[in-house]
Design a protein around this motif. Structure first.
Motif, PDB file in Angstrom:
ATOM      1  N   PHE A  82       0.829  -1.203   0.000  1.00 15.28           N
ATOM      2  CA  PHE A  82       0.000   0.000   0.000  1.00 15.28           C
ATOM      3  C   PHE A  82       0.869   1.262   0.000  1.00 15.28           C
ATOM      4  CE2 PHE A  82      -1.982  -3.519   2.389  1.00 15.28           C
ATOM      5  CZ  PHE A  82      -2.725  -3.988   1.311  1.00 15.28           C
ATOM      6  N   HIS A  83       2.010   1.147   0.664  1.00 15.87           N
ATOM      7  CA  HIS A  83       2.997   2.243   0.618  1.00 15.87           C
ATOM      8  C   HIS A  83       3.353   2.531  -0.849  1.00 15.87           C
ATOM      9  CE1 HIS A  83       6.876   4.221   2.119  1.00 15.87           C
ATOM     10  NE2 HIS A  83       7.139   4.014   0.838  1.00 15.87           N
ATOM     11  N   GLU A  84       3.621   1.491  -1.608  1.00 13.26           N
ATOM     12  CA  GLU A  84       4.013   1.697  -3.013  1.00 13.26           C
ATOM     13  C   GLU A  84       2.840   2.185  -3.850  1.00 13.26           C
ATOM     14  OE1 GLU A  84       6.982   1.913  -3.309  1.00 13.26           O
ATOM     15  OE2 GLU A  84       7.768   0.655  -1.700  1.00 13.26           O
ATOM     16  N   VAL A 102       0.493   4.187  -2.745  1.00 12.96           N
ATOM     17  CA  VAL A 102       0.350   5.623  -2.438  1.00 12.96           C
ATOM     18  C   VAL A 102       1.375   6.453  -3.216  1.00 12.96           C
ATOM     19  CG1 VAL A 102       0.358   7.400  -0.640  1.00 12.96           C
ATOM     20  CG2 VAL A 102      -0.558   5.139  -0.133  1.00 12.96           C
ATOM     21  N   HIS A 103       2.554   5.870  -3.487  1.00  8.40           N
ATOM     22  CA  HIS A 103       3.552   6.601  -4.279  1.00  8.40           C
ATOM     23  C   HIS A 103       3.038   6.945  -5.676  1.00  8.40           C
ATOM     24  CE1 HIS A 103       7.012   7.142  -1.815  1.00  8.40           C
ATOM     25  NE2 HIS A 103       7.278   5.864  -1.640  1.00  8.40           N
ATOM     26  N   GLN A 104       1.969   6.288  -6.133  1.00 14.94           N
ATOM     27  CA  GLN A 104       1.405   6.659  -7.426  1.00 14.94           C
ATOM     28  C   GLN A 104       0.986   8.125  -7.409  1.00 14.94           C
ATOM     29  OE1 GLN A 104       1.402   4.562 -10.157  1.00 14.94           O
ATOM     30  NE2 GLN A 104       2.684   3.450  -8.711  1.00 14.94           N
ATOM     31  N   GLU A 125       6.891  12.777   0.626  1.00 10.95           N
ATOM     32  CA  GLU A 125       6.262  11.663  -0.077  1.00 10.95           C
ATOM     33  C   GLU A 125       6.439  10.341   0.671  1.00 10.95           C
ATOM     34  OE1 GLU A 125       9.259  10.756  -3.762  1.00 10.95           O
ATOM     35  OE2 GLU A 125       8.503  12.784  -3.580  1.00 10.95           O
ATOM     36  N   GLU A 126       7.583  10.174   1.339  1.00 11.68           N
ATOM     37  CA  GLU A 126       7.766   8.926   2.094  1.00 11.68           C
ATOM     38  C   GLU A 126       6.848   8.884   3.315  1.00 11.68           C
ATOM     39  OE1 GLU A 126       9.053   6.440   0.930  1.00 11.68           O
ATOM     40  OE2 GLU A 126      10.207   7.323  -0.699  1.00 11.68           O
ATOM     41  N   GLY A 127       6.757  10.018   4.019  1.00 10.03           N
ATOM     42  CA  GLY A 127       5.882  10.075   5.189  1.00 10.03           C
ATOM     43  C   GLY A 127       4.434   9.824   4.803  1.00 10.03           C
TER      44      GLY A 127
HETATM   45 ZN   LIG Z   1       8.583   4.922  -0.328  1.00 13.31          ZN
END
Ligand SMILES: [Zn+2]
Length: 824
Positions: free
Chosen positions: A566-568, A570-572, A589-591
């Protein structure tokens, strides 16, 4: 003393931080004279040696560059030989002192972390100077008449010979940038040989976004680090950073042979940002040897690929460099194309028929930096036994004998392009928009099979690229395998989850930005989010039973199950639609990727308190001592230090702070913006995310932009300083470091039918000026809590007075986890 590496990679790798440059350079020297061929020029610069015939005795010679003061008290000095009449270096042996006090508080604190005091004040016995500014003239002017008679001193020159031979190549390219440019940018470098702290670097370079740098390479426990003591903009820095060239679009043709070797051509369309420059700095993997570079008109161009400098891989974010020399200085706003052909291996066998596409960011030649949103067209030819997935929309695909060909085009601008291939099994999931395709290997790679067989740690965990999320695969017990589980079996379940998460994230961020999402498996223990393409670790494709059998730690299993996919996803939105330009802003963006992923897991598993569990986990990680010190990991530096957080002093700080503290900071903002009585308690938070997705679409978002967006939606309670500014929050939690520790002492006395609770809230672990709104609750037997009120801390001790309905036997500090703090 031995003279170790210096910051060559930092200074010369064409990443954004290194090459953003100033527009107002003083006129130095233009390309002219006998050394016109760039390769010969490079070689001539490498060959420069101290002028043995003119060695000066110096006393009290001073140089000042920005805030750096160099004092050569007494000793011997010689210039490097002149090249075309220009002197670009000098060496000094004797006694000297270097002194610098950065104006920025965060940078002074950083110096203190490395040197024990918040300033640089060191004596030295040797110094190697390189410059393209007027340093030589300045030194000559200061040489007093009695000293200016230079003597021949071959012994002195010989003592410098090996050092100069070793250091020159790291500076030659940078010097050449200016020698070939008609708008040179001042460069001043001092390599300092200190008996106290070893060799270190002092740099003021107008081709860097942060012109001033103090730091040191270190080799500790088998790992190479670059410790950045301080890095900041010069006092007279230009307000708008300007780079030499910006990309307009990319066309990348790639042929993958049966043995997985790669042959490629990148056609790069560029626009001149600053006229007069001749060197185009690009990035390309060292595993791809450049065979030819051509200009728009077909002329071959001179290039430099990974010269001596970048083999010294001291800075992990410094990607491999390729420097292309234009036939003439670029004209204002000129647009041109360069074609780069290369060949090599970036795909390796992970075993058992699983392929690993390495070099994710540098498998094609490109301009550095994360905020160039441009069109991409990719074409591939590959062995037909493989399925190939790539960023963009596939516009055609053919079979030609034993090969397949295909072409992909970006439907919206991208900052990066990537591909992945394997002998995949494919599944689809979700509805029509976006279409979701999942690709998993039929077999597990060898490293995981080994885990299943022996419970050992994966041997070939790949080097972590940007945007990674590393769950630290860790095996704790020995298990005997039954039949190896096939990743494909997990596809259906994972597909359903990814589709569901996309719907959830659309309610936060707005519509999914691409028309489809490919989810593909990657060997190793990390994931990456590319535009419309997500790579997920094999660990995600394992069933919980297989994960347990492989001996993965509980937290690693949870990470693979409830965070990484899901982290990846969200990076979309965060990373691929809204980007970041410099290392200081990457935490946003990481947070967000991490926090929104946990919001999703929390929402789908109500009652399991997954978000709270992760927040507590991160708090514990941040509160853990840095091995060998009394400091905790959370104190290693502020979020805005980004990759600088990884240092020899705190090797794990980058991850702990970027992901752990980054998650907490987003959580604290959401908590403050939350209105439990509203129909949509998170309305304000949602609006913040949506607004940033709209306003910064295909652009970089800076920390200052983010603060402004928060301020536009802040509540009265967030205005702790009555300034209508969130400066207090960003200064403490984002640009500052430290985690507060709270404790209370209190008395209770009856007050009518109620109880008066008075006491003190003690705050330690942070500055006196640190402030927070700390909620206190009265604990009752039976578990129900009574909210007493909020204490606004002002310094180390804040008195409070509350009235409680029930006599509190104890007071709980922020039991709802609204503030990152320690209370035990
Ligand atoms: Zn990341």
């Amino acid at each position: 003393m031995t003279w170790m590496a210096s910051l060559a990679v930092l200074a010369y790798t064409p990443n954004r931080a290194a090459f953003q440059a100033a527009p107002n350079g003083a006129k130095l020297f233009a390309a002219h004279g006998p050394v016109a061929d760039p390769r010969a020029l490079y070689q001539a610069l490498n060959d420069l040696r101290p002028d043995a015939a003119h060695v000066y005795t110096v006393k009290e010679l001073n140089l000042r560059r920005d805030i750096i003061n160099l004092r050569f008290t007494d000793g011997k000095l010689a210039f490097l030989q002149a090249l075309d009449g220009r002197v670009t270096g000098a060496v000094f042996t004797g006694h000297g002192q270097i002194f610098a006090t950065p104006h920025d508080r965060g940078e002074r604190q950083s110096l203190a972390r490395f040197l024990g005091v918040p300033l640089l004040d060191q004596t030295f016995i040797r110094s190697y100077l390189r410059f393209t500014d007027d340093t030589a003239a300045e030194i000559e002017k200061q040489l007093k008449p009695s000293e200016s008679t230079a003597v021949s001193d071959p012994e002195f020159a010989a003592s410098w010979e090996p050092i100069v031979a070793n250091l020159n190549p790291w500076h030659s390219i940078r010097v050449m940038f200016d020698l070939l440019s008609s708008s040179p940018q001042p460069y001043f470098y001092a390599g300092i040989g200190s008996e106290n702290v070893g060799p270190f670097d002092a740099l003021v370079d107008n081709r860097r976004d942060e012109q001033v740098l103090l730091g040191q390479p270190r080799f500790v426990n088998g790992s190479r680090f670059y410790d950045t003591w301080a890095s900041f903009r010069a006092l007279d820095a230009p307000t708008a950073p300007i780079e030499e060239f910006a990309p307009l679009d990319y066309r990348v043709e790639t042929a993958i042979a049966d043995d997985l070797s790669l042959e490629g051509k990148t056609s790069l369309h560029l626009r001149t940002v600053r006229a007069g420059e001749r060197i185009v700095p690009l990035e390309l993997s060292r595993n791809l040897a450049v065979e030819e570079v051509k200009f728009s008109d077909g002329r071959p161009l001179v290039y430099f690929q990974n010269e001596d400098l970048s083999r010294r891989d001291i800075l992990r974010q410094g990607n491999d460099s390729l420097l292309v020399v234009l036939p003439a200085g670029a004209k204002p706003h000129e647009e041109f194309q360069i074609d780069i052909r290369y060949r090599g291996r970036v795909i390796s066998e992970a075993g058992n028929g699983v392929e690993f596409v390495g070099e994710h960011g540098t498998w094609y030649a490109h301009v550095g930096g994360g905020d160039h949103f441009v069109p991409f067209e990719l074409s591939f030819r590959w062995p037909k036994r493989f399925t190939l997935v790539a960023t963009g929309t596939r516009v055609e695909s053919h079979e030609e004998g034993e090969a397949r060909t295909g072409r992909w085009r970006s439907e919206v601008p991208f900052t990066v392009a990537g591909f992945n291939l394997g002998e995949y099994k494919m599944e689809t999931a979700g509805g029509d928009r976006p279409k979701i395709f999942l690709y998993a290997n039929q077999q597990l790679e060898n490293a995981i099979l080994e885990l299943l067989r022996k419970g050992s740690t994966p041997a070939a965990t790949p080097v972590m690229p940007p945007n990674f999320h590393s769950p630290h695969a860790h095996a704790s017990s020995v298990v005997m395998p039954e039949l190896p589980p096939s990743p494909a079996a997990v596809l259906k379940r994972l597909g359903g989850q990814v589709a569901d998460s996309v719907q959830y994230f659309e309610t936060l961020n707005g519509p999914f930005p691409f028309d489809h999402l490919d989810v593909s498996q990657i060997p190793g223990s990390f994931g990456q989010g590319w535009p419309g393409l997500v790579y997920l670790s094999t660990l995600v494709f394992m069933t919980p039973e297989a994960q347990a059998r492989a001996g993965l730690a509980e937290r690693t299993q949870e990470e693979a199950r409830e965070l990484m996919p899901f982290h990846e996803v969200v990076h979309q939105w965060w990373g691929n639609v809204v980007g970041s330009a410099i290392y200081r802003d990457a935490w946003i963006e990481e947070g967000l990727a991490n926090y929104l992923a946990l919001m999703y897991t929390d929402a789908r598993r109500p009652g399991e308190h997954r978000l709270a569990s992760w927040l507590e986990h991160y708090r514990a990680v941040l509160s853990a001592p840095i091995p060998g010190t009394t400091q905790v990991v959370g104190d290693a530096g502020p979020l805005t230090f980004g990759t600088r957080l990884t240092s020899s002093k705190a090797p794990s700080a980058y991850e702990a702070i970027t992901y752990g503290k980054g998650t907490w900071v987003i959580h604290m903002l959401r908590e403050m913006m939350r209105d439990p009585r509203a129909g949509d308690p998170d309305g304000r938070f949602r609006e913040l995310l949506r607004a940033m997705q709209t306003d910064y679409r295909f652009r970089a978002l800076s920390t200052a932009d983010f603060q402004r967006e928060v301020e536009q939606r802040m509540t009265a309670a967030m205005d702790l300083e009555n300034t209508h500014s969130m400066d207090w929050f960003f200064a403490q939690w984002v640009r500052g470091s430290g985690i507060p520790h709270y404790s209370v002492d209190f008395q209770v006395r009856p007050h009518g039918r109620e109880f008066a609770v008075t006491g003190r809230l003690l705050q330690t672990g942070v500055d006196d000026i640190f402030t927070a709104a700390v909620p206190l609750y009265g604990g009752k037997s039976g578990g129900k809590l009574e909210r007493l009120g909020v204490v606004l801390t002002t310094g180390t001790e804040t008195r409070f007075h509350f009235v409680a309905r029930n006599r509190p036997p104890r007071i709980l500090i922020d039991p709802q986890l609204t503030i990152l703090c320690r209370t035990d």
